[in-house]
Scaffold this motif. Structure first.
Motif, PDB file in Angstrom:
ATOM      1  N   PRO A 178      44.374  44.584  53.938  1.00 38.75           N
ATOM      2  CA  PRO A 178      45.638  45.432  54.720  1.00 38.75           C
ATOM      3  C   PRO A 178      44.863  45.391  56.246  1.00 38.75           C
ATOM      4  N   SER A 179      45.982  44.983  57.150  1.00 42.72           N
ATOM      5  CA  SER A 179      45.778  45.306  58.571  1.00 42.72           C
ATOM      6  C   SER A 179      47.107  45.843  59.074  1.00 42.72           C
ATOM      7  N   LEU A 183      43.980  52.075  56.486  1.00 42.43           N
ATOM      8  CA  LEU A 183      45.055  51.745  56.176  1.00 42.43           C
ATOM      9  C   LEU A 183      45.070  51.964  54.715  1.00 42.43           C
ATOM     10  N   VAL A 184      43.567  51.173  53.932  1.00 41.95           N
ATOM     11  CA  VAL A 184      43.253  51.652  52.553  1.00 41.95           C
ATOM     12  C   VAL A 184      42.400  53.252  52.232  1.00 41.95           C
ATOM     13  N   VAL A 225      52.263  58.108  50.818  1.00 44.44           N
ATOM     14  CA  VAL A 225      53.222  57.044  51.076  1.00 44.44           C
ATOM     15  C   VAL A 225      53.645  56.193  52.109  1.00 44.44           C
ATOM     16  N   ALA A 226      53.256  56.947  53.000  1.00 45.07           N
ATOM     17  CA  ALA A 226      53.804  57.093  54.373  1.00 45.07           C
ATOM     18  C   ALA A 226      51.996  55.241  54.949  1.00 45.07           C
ATOM     19  N   ALA A 227      51.368  55.329  54.640  1.00 44.29           N
ATOM     20  CA  ALA A 227      50.198  54.710  54.436  1.00 44.29           C
ATOM     21  C   ALA A 227      50.226  53.220  53.548  1.00 44.29           C
ATOM     22  N   VAL A 228      50.665  53.765  52.358  1.00 49.18           N
ATOM     23  CA  VAL A 228      51.079  52.127  52.171  1.00 49.18           C
ATOM     24  C   VAL A 228      52.774  52.003  52.153  1.00 49.18           C
ATOM     25  N   GLY A 229      52.921  52.230  52.658  1.00 52.27           N
ATOM     26  CA  GLY A 229      54.308  51.798  53.743  1.00 52.27           C
ATOM     27  C   GLY A 229      54.024  50.761  54.006  1.00 52.27           C
ATOM     28  N   ALA A 230      53.365  51.569  55.405  1.00 56.57           N
ATOM     29  CA  ALA A 230      53.098  50.488  56.699  1.00 56.57           C
ATOM     30  C   ALA A 230      52.219  49.452  56.062  1.00 56.57           C
ATOM     31  N   ALA A 231      50.965  49.382  54.879  1.00 53.44           N
ATOM     32  CA  ALA A 231      50.242  48.004  54.682  1.00 53.44           C
ATOM     33  C   ALA A 231      51.277  47.097  53.574  1.00 53.44           C
ATOM     34  N   ILE A 232      52.693  48.117  53.174  1.00 58.12           N
ATOM     35  CA  ILE A 232      53.091  46.564  52.830  1.00 58.12           C
ATOM     36  C   ILE A 232      53.624  45.580  54.075  1.00 58.12           C
ATOM     37  N   LEU A 233      54.197  46.506  55.479  1.00 58.32           N
ATOM     38  CA  LEU A 233      55.319  46.073  56.128  1.00 58.32           C
ATOM     39  C   LEU A 233      53.815  44.918  56.623  1.00 58.32           C
ATOM     40  N   ALA A 234      53.143  45.479  56.642  1.00 58.64           N
ATOM     41  CA  ALA A 234      52.609  44.637  57.820  1.00 58.64           C
ATOM     42  C   ALA A 234      51.695  43.432  56.960  1.00 58.64           C
TER      43      ALA A 234
END
Length: 234
Positions: A178-179, A183-184, A225-234
């Motif tokens: 992820p970028s 985030l990971v 939750v915010a980090a996982v969401g940001a990774a999915i959006l990215a």
């Protein structure tokens, strides 16, 4: 054995094994994403040594009445202190060496979690971070270095949790990477922190604050939750 049912050599032995596994996984992932492996390993070795000092200092801050434990480096340490000091050293070193901080933390996360999973088995065998005595079927005979009895195996629960989160972090790095970077690491450590708070009531150790656990769970849960969401959006 120097205490009832506690194999005191198990803790440093398994923590050392966990560190070796962590460095190996980190080196493999660093090579995969194009980071200089030699520089990363040297920085991580220094961070591990500083992390041990941080773990001891954190323990002393929490238990000032046990200052004599400072002379015994094989016990009386807190994983929170290790993570804070080691990660701080990695970040500072990455800035000095011109390495991408976020990406370096990401390749560090799976190994760090695997290392904690192995180290917690050493805690179980060594009698630290012991669970509450129990008569339930999930209880395992273990010691708190004072009394051997059937206890809730909180150390093994935490070990399994760290292993699962580490595997998820590893899959994220191998399959997606992820970028933006970091985030990971943020998601993995936040999820681990949240899980630790769930297990704390099962420990035989008294807590030092009345509301710290609830606040930590809320903050770490939101961050994960915010980090996982940001990774999915990215």
């Amino acid at each position: 054995m120097r205490a009832p049912g506690a194999r005191l050599g198990a803790w440093p032995g398994l923590v050392g094994t966990g560190a070796a596994v962590a460095l190996t996984v980190q080196a493999l992932l660093a090579a995969r994403v194009g980071l200089p492996v030699a520089s990363v390993l040297l920085l991580s070795l220094v961070a591990c040594l500083l992390g041990l000092a941080g773990a001891k200092l954190y323990y002393m801050a929490e238990h000032p009445q046990r200052w004599r434990g400072l002379m015994n480096m094989s016990s009386g340490m807190c994983i929170q202190g290790f993570v804070l000091a080691a990660v701080g050293a990695v970040v500072a070193g990455a800035l000095l060496l011109g390495l991408p901080v976020g990406r370096l933390l990401d390749v560090t996360a799976p190994g760090l979690l695997f290392g904690m999973a192995i180290g917690r088995v050493g805690c179980f065998l060594g009698g630290c971070c012991a669970g509450r005595p129990t008569a339930s079927r999930c209880g395992l005979w273990s010691s708190d270095r004072k009394l051997g009895v059937r206890r809730i195996p909180t150390q093994l629960f935490e070990s399994a949790m760290a292993l699962v989160i580490g595997l998820v972090a590893l899959l994220a790095m191998v399959l997606a990477t992820p970028s933006p970077g970091g985030l990971v690491f943020v998601a993995g450590i936040a999820a681990y922190t949240f899980g630790r708070q769930l297990l704390f009531p099962l420990r035989a150790l008294p807590r030092n604050t009345a509301h710290g656990r609830a606040l930590t769970m809320s903050a770490s849960g939101l961050v994960a939750v915010a980090a996982v969401g940001a990774a999915i959006l990215a």
